[in-house]
Design an enzyme around this catalytic site. Structure first.
Site, mmCIF file in Angstrom:
data_model
loop_
_atom_site.group_PDB
_atom_site.id
_atom_site.type_symbol
_atom_site.label_atom_id
_atom_site.label_comp_id
_atom_site.label_asym_id
_atom_site.label_seq_id
_atom_site.Cartn_x
_atom_site.Cartn_y
_atom_site.Cartn_z
ATOM 1 C CB SER A 166 54.056 20.354 55.006
ATOM 2 O OG SER A 166 53.053 19.410 54.703
ATOM 3 C CE LYS A 195 53.078 18.979 51.395
ATOM 4 N NZ LYS A 195 53.976 17.862 51.044
ATOM 5 C CE LYS A 227 50.836 16.307 54.097
ATOM 6 N NZ LYS A 227 51.550 15.377 53.197
ATOM 7 C CG ASP A 266 50.604 15.911 49.740
ATOM 8 O OD1 ASP A 266 50.265 15.074 48.878
ATOM 9 O OD2 ASP A 266 51.491 15.691 50.591
ATOM 10 C CD GLU A 322 53.180 16.314 47.343
ATOM 11 O OE1 GLU A 322 54.098 15.554 47.703
ATOM 12 O OE2 GLU A 322 52.929 17.403 47.910
ATOM 13 C CG ASP A 362 55.293 12.346 47.545
ATOM 14 O OD1 ASP A 362 56.342 11.676 47.587
ATOM 15 O OD2 ASP A 362 54.748 12.786 48.578
ATOM 16 C CE LYS A 416 57.715 13.639 50.518
ATOM 17 N NZ LYS A 416 56.498 12.986 51.053
ATOM 18 N N GLY A 434 59.414 16.683 52.305
ATOM 19 C CA GLY A 434 59.906 16.263 53.611
ATOM 20 C C GLY A 434 59.082 15.120 54.172
#
Length: 383
Positions: A142, A167, A169, A194, A219, A244, A274, A302
């Site tokens: 991430s 991934k 952000k 995400d 996400e 999520d 998660k 995570g």
């Protein structure tokens, strides 16, 4: 066997590099760990991967978690043992505090500690105890950067270490250009983004610019407590939408599946599982199996966990029902300057190998745990 005591300790974990999401940048975490001791001399550890504040979800900050443990969850466990006899398995543990609404992160730490005890008692690795079959699993990273150069630098580091899923952000104004640059730089890697609930119904159309980048998923673009609106925008996006923050239980996943199916988009629903967000691994395993049966792809998210918490997630990732690489590593290797296992977790060419070693598969560093937590917070409760 009965639980004799539950201890709660807070250990300050320092990130090797700051991590940025749509709701802030993090560097240090006061991280709670739960230790369960039993009448047969076993000791199990569960991490609660809290953040500094409730910007991700309610009750995921350390003060809220400590209050839930101290005032409600641990007393409830003690009361259940006095009234109904020893708590020796996960269903009995979960039943002891089922009346408490929310507090899912706090509950997950207690459950994780008891899973560690049960694995030790039965002489099994957790992946086998949970019904896992895979010994080698693909893992991802991430990337949380504030600027495009930072994101590209972190992506370069991750690719150089052999990771095959990235991934990134994103948030409004920091989305399409970033994803496009990463995709151009790494055309053959799996890529997902995400949003951490950064978009609204007024600006979500910005995400349509991502549809031509061959992303695995977008996400949690919308509100942290929403399933319905996510299902509606999924009709207008070719890229799958991953839930999520919206998922707190198996019931939430079942509701999402019903909505996506009604919209003719079930093949574009993905679920990030998660364990702390759904109160623990027992619920997480149930979600993974339901999704597999319905053809919904899943992966393990995570929370900037320590190596101990990540090792538990990696064991969970051993289930054949998990489809996509999870958030198990950072672009630079270990997340933290000092960590909670004697030997660091290592992925080779983007894969992690599970072993037959007991419980989580790595050894908890009790000496470091005691030293790092000294003088911060340590409470022991007789149960």
């Amino acid at each position: 066997m009965r639980i004799t005591s539950i201890s709660v300790s807070v250990v300050p974990l320092q990130l090797r590099a700051p991590f940025t999401t749509s709701f802030g940048t993090y560097e240090t975490f006061p991280r709670p760990f739960v230790v369960i001791e039993t009448s047969d001399g076993l000791r199990g550890v569960g991490e609660i991967p809290t953040l500094l504040d409730p910007a991700y979800k309610a009750e995921v900050d350390t003060p809220a978690v400590l209050t839930s443990l101290r005032e409600f969850i641990i007393p409830s466990i003690g009361r259940a043992q006095r009234e109904h006899g020893p708590i020796a398995d996960i269903p009995a543990l979960c039943e002891s505090y089922a009346w408490i609404k929310g507090a899912v992160f706090a509950k997950s730490g207690v459950e994780a500690a008891l899973w560690d005890v049960i694995a030790q008692r039965t002489g099994q690795p957790l992946w086998r105890l949970w019904g896992g079959e895979r010994r080698t699993i693909a893992v991802g990273v991430s990337i949380g950067g504030k600027t495009l150069p930072q994101v590209l630098d972190l992506a370069e580091r991750a690719a150089a270490l052999g990771y095959r899923r990235l991934k990134v952000k994103i948030w409004p104004g920091f989305d399409a250009e970033v994803a496009r640059e990463v995709r151009q730089r790494f055309p053959n890697l799996q890529l997902q983004v995400d949003a951490n609930s950064a978009y609204t119904m007024e600006n979500w159309l910005l995400l349509q610019a991502l549809d031509d980048l061959d992303l695995l998923l977008i996400e949690q673009p919308l509100y942290d407590d929403d399933i319905v609106l996510h299902s509606q925008i999924s009709r207008e996006l070719r890229t799958p939408v991953c839930l999520d923050e919206s998922i707190h239980s198996l019931r939430d996943v079942q509701a999402a599946a019903s909505l996506w199916e009604r919209n003719g988009a079930l093949d574009r629903l993905i679920v990030n599982i998660k364990p702390p967000r759904v109160s623990g691994f027992a619920e997480a395993v149930a979600i993974a199996r339901f999704c597999h049966d319905r053809g919904i792809r899943t992966w393990i998210g995570g929370m900037l966990d320590s190596a101990w918490g990540k090792a538990m997630n990696l064991n969970f990732n051993g289930l054949a029902e998990i489809d996509l690489p999870g958030d198990h590593f950072s672009p630079g290797g270990a997340y933290f300057v000092e960590d909670m296992t004697q030997i660091p977790l290592v992925a080779t060419d983007g894969e992690y190998a599970l072993t037959d070693a007991l419980s989580v598969g790595v050894v908890f560093d009790w000496d470091r745990f005691e030293r790092m937590g000294e003088g911060v917070l340590r409470e022991r409760f007789t149960v």
